[in-house]
Design a protein around this motif. Structure first.
Motif, PDB file in Angstrom:
ATOM      1  N   ALA A 114      12.677  -3.106 -13.278  1.00 18.47           N
ATOM      2  CA  ALA A 114      12.326  -1.697 -13.747  1.00 18.47           C
ATOM      3  C   ALA A 114      10.764  -1.674 -13.780  1.00 18.47           C
ATOM      4  O   ALA A 114      10.113  -0.412 -13.184  1.00 18.47           O
ATOM      5  N   VAL A 115       9.940  -2.639 -13.939  1.00 19.06           N
ATOM      6  CA  VAL A 115       8.568  -2.586 -14.024  1.00 19.06           C
ATOM      7  C   VAL A 115       8.040  -2.410 -12.688  1.00 19.06           C
ATOM      8  O   VAL A 115       7.225  -1.535 -12.308  1.00 19.06           O
ATOM      9  N   ASP A 116       8.426  -3.234 -12.035  1.00 20.26           N
ATOM     10  CA  ASP A 116       8.127  -3.134 -10.531  1.00 20.26           C
ATOM     11  C   ASP A 116       8.545  -1.825  -9.746  1.00 20.26           C
ATOM     12  O   ASP A 116       7.564  -1.497  -8.895  1.00 20.26           O
ATOM     13  N   HIS A 117       9.597  -1.294  -9.940  1.00 19.71           N
ATOM     14  CA  HIS A 117       9.917   0.007  -9.411  1.00 19.71           C
ATOM     15  C   HIS A 117       9.135   0.878  -9.894  1.00 19.71           C
ATOM     16  O   HIS A 117       8.662   1.867  -9.278  1.00 19.71           O
ATOM     17  N   MET A 118       8.678   0.743 -11.362  1.00 20.13           N
ATOM     18  CA  MET A 118       7.793   2.053 -11.772  1.00 20.13           C
ATOM     19  C   MET A 118       6.429   1.937 -10.946  1.00 20.13           C
ATOM     20  O   MET A 118       5.730   2.843 -10.687  1.00 20.13           O
ATOM     21  N   ILE A 119       5.978   0.640 -10.920  1.00 22.10           N
ATOM     22  CA  ILE A 119       4.694   0.368  -9.896  1.00 22.10           C
ATOM     23  C   ILE A 119       4.661   0.904  -8.643  1.00 22.10           C
ATOM     24  O   ILE A 119       3.976   1.748  -8.070  1.00 22.10           O
ATOM     25  N   ASP A 120       5.768   0.776  -8.021  1.00 22.75           N
ATOM     26  CA  ASP A 120       6.167   1.341  -6.645  1.00 22.75           C
ATOM     27  C   ASP A 120       5.667   2.805  -6.502  1.00 22.75           C
ATOM     28  O   ASP A 120       5.155   3.434  -5.806  1.00 22.75           O
ATOM     29  N   VAL A 121       6.676   3.585  -7.544  1.00 19.07           N
ATOM     30  CA  VAL A 121       6.425   4.837  -7.743  1.00 19.07           C
ATOM     31  C   VAL A 121       5.335   5.329  -8.165  1.00 19.07           C
ATOM     32  O   VAL A 121       4.728   6.523  -7.424  1.00 19.07           O
ATOM     33  N   ASN A 122       4.727   4.945  -9.175  1.00 23.60           N
ATOM     34  CA  ASN A 122       3.557   5.491  -9.635  1.00 23.60           C
ATOM     35  C   ASN A 122       2.222   5.051  -9.302  1.00 23.60           C
ATOM     36  O   ASN A 122       1.097   5.746  -9.322  1.00 23.60           O
ATOM     37  N   VAL A 123       2.297   3.964  -8.504  1.00 22.44           N
ATOM     38  CA  VAL A 123       0.945   3.694  -7.763  1.00 22.44           C
ATOM     39  C   VAL A 123       0.982   3.343  -6.560  1.00 22.44           C
ATOM     40  O   VAL A 123       0.265   4.147  -5.671  1.00 22.44           O
ATOM     41  N   ARG A 124       1.943   2.691  -5.966  1.00 21.82           N
ATOM     42  CA  ARG A 124       1.974   2.316  -4.414  1.00 21.82           C
ATOM     43  C   ARG A 124       2.428   3.773  -3.594  1.00 21.82           C
ATOM     44  O   ARG A 124       1.633   3.933  -2.739  1.00 21.82           O
ATOM     45  N   ALA A 125       3.236   4.451  -4.120  1.00 20.56           N
ATOM     46  CA  ALA A 125       3.660   5.829  -3.397  1.00 20.56           C
ATOM     47  C   ALA A 125       2.263   6.656  -3.280  1.00 20.56           C
ATOM     48  O   ALA A 125       2.187   7.179  -2.364  1.00 20.56           O
ATOM     49  N   PRO A 126       1.810   6.967  -4.555  1.00 19.87           N
ATOM     50  CA  PRO A 126       0.685   7.759  -4.448  1.00 19.87           C
ATOM     51  C   PRO A 126      -0.524   7.403  -3.491  1.00 19.87           C
ATOM     52  O   PRO A 126      -1.081   8.337  -2.675  1.00 19.87           O
ATOM     53  N   TYR A 127      -0.671   6.062  -3.505  1.00 21.45           N
ATOM     54  CA  TYR A 127      -1.570   5.634  -2.643  1.00 21.45           C
ATOM     55  C   TYR A 127      -1.315   5.738  -0.933  1.00 21.45           C
ATOM     56  O   TYR A 127      -2.196   6.168  -0.122  1.00 21.45           O
TER      57      TYR A 127
END
Length: 237
Positions: free
Chosen positions: A98-111
């Protein structure tokens, strides 16, 4: 209001809450608006019918699909990255996936979305990322992973502002405090606790965030870049 007439605007995560308010604001300003949604088909269809915006199903956690969605819109004038997720809990027991998914959505996706938009964005374009005041302050337990993602957005915004600055493209983050939405309802169980931290004792309204987004996207904000625009009622004061 016609300040965005003929502007090509894409809102990532636009079917509900803050995102929907932003879609409405740009549509009212005359823009050609498209927005993405992940699972809220009914809300997306209703908003598209109301505003004339185009609804596009896209999961921000799926990098290649997200990049393709941004590229398909052509040369953007405004990109607003609102899609986000929230995971709270004891870091010793919080689900790692769940943490890794949040990083995908909140960090990797915006970048990746911002970089893809920057390839073809019109000069003097605008990239706006909806972050959080929790990038500056985390006043309660269980929010370490979420705060990590919002602090990461701050570094990304500062860096991309320099990378795109020679074309007049601005890159900024809006950092709301508690805002009335499905994720954080004004009458929810955490409301009293959150209001105890705030100088103005209420949740923000999504429309207030949308108005700030419109200002940053407009002609008077051409020298605002690399900034964190906090709109939190004094939550972080």
């Amino acid at each position: 209001m016609d300040e965005f007439t003929a502007k090509n605007v894409l809102v990532l995560g636009g079917s509900r809450g803050i995102g929907a308010a932003i879609v409405r604001r740009f549509a009212q300003g005359g823009a050609n608006v498209a927005f993405t949604y992940a699972g809220s088909l009914g809300a997306a269809e209703a908003l598209a019918a109301e505003t004339g915006a185009e609804a596009i199903q896209a999961d921000s956690a799926a990098r290649d699909a997200l990049v393709a969605t941004v590229a398909a819109r052509g040369a953007l004038d405004v990109l607003v990255i609102n899609a986000g997720t929230l995971v709270l809990g004891d870091p010793l027991t919080l689900d790692a996936d769940a943490v890794d998914h949040m990083i995908d959505v909140n960090v990797r996706a915006p970048y990746h979305a911002a970089v893809e938009a920057g390839r073809t964005m019109n000069d003097n374009g605008r990239i706006i990322v909806i972050g959080s005041v929790n990038g500056d302050r985390m006043p309660f337990t269980g929010g370490a992973a979420y705060a990590l993602t919002k602090s990461a957005v701050q570094g990304m915004v500062r860096g991309l502002a320099r990378d795109f600055g020679d074309r007049g493209i601005t890159v900024n983050s809006i950092q709301p405090g508690p805002t009335d939405s499905d994720m954080n309802p004004a009458e929810g169980p955490m409301a009293a606790t959150m209001h105890s931290f705030i100088a103005i004792k209420r949740h923000a309204r999504p429309q207030e965030i949308a108005e700030l987004a419109a200002y940053l996207a407009g002609p008077h904000a051409g020298m605002i870049t690399g900034s964190m625009q906090t709109i939190d009622g004094g939550f972080g004061a």
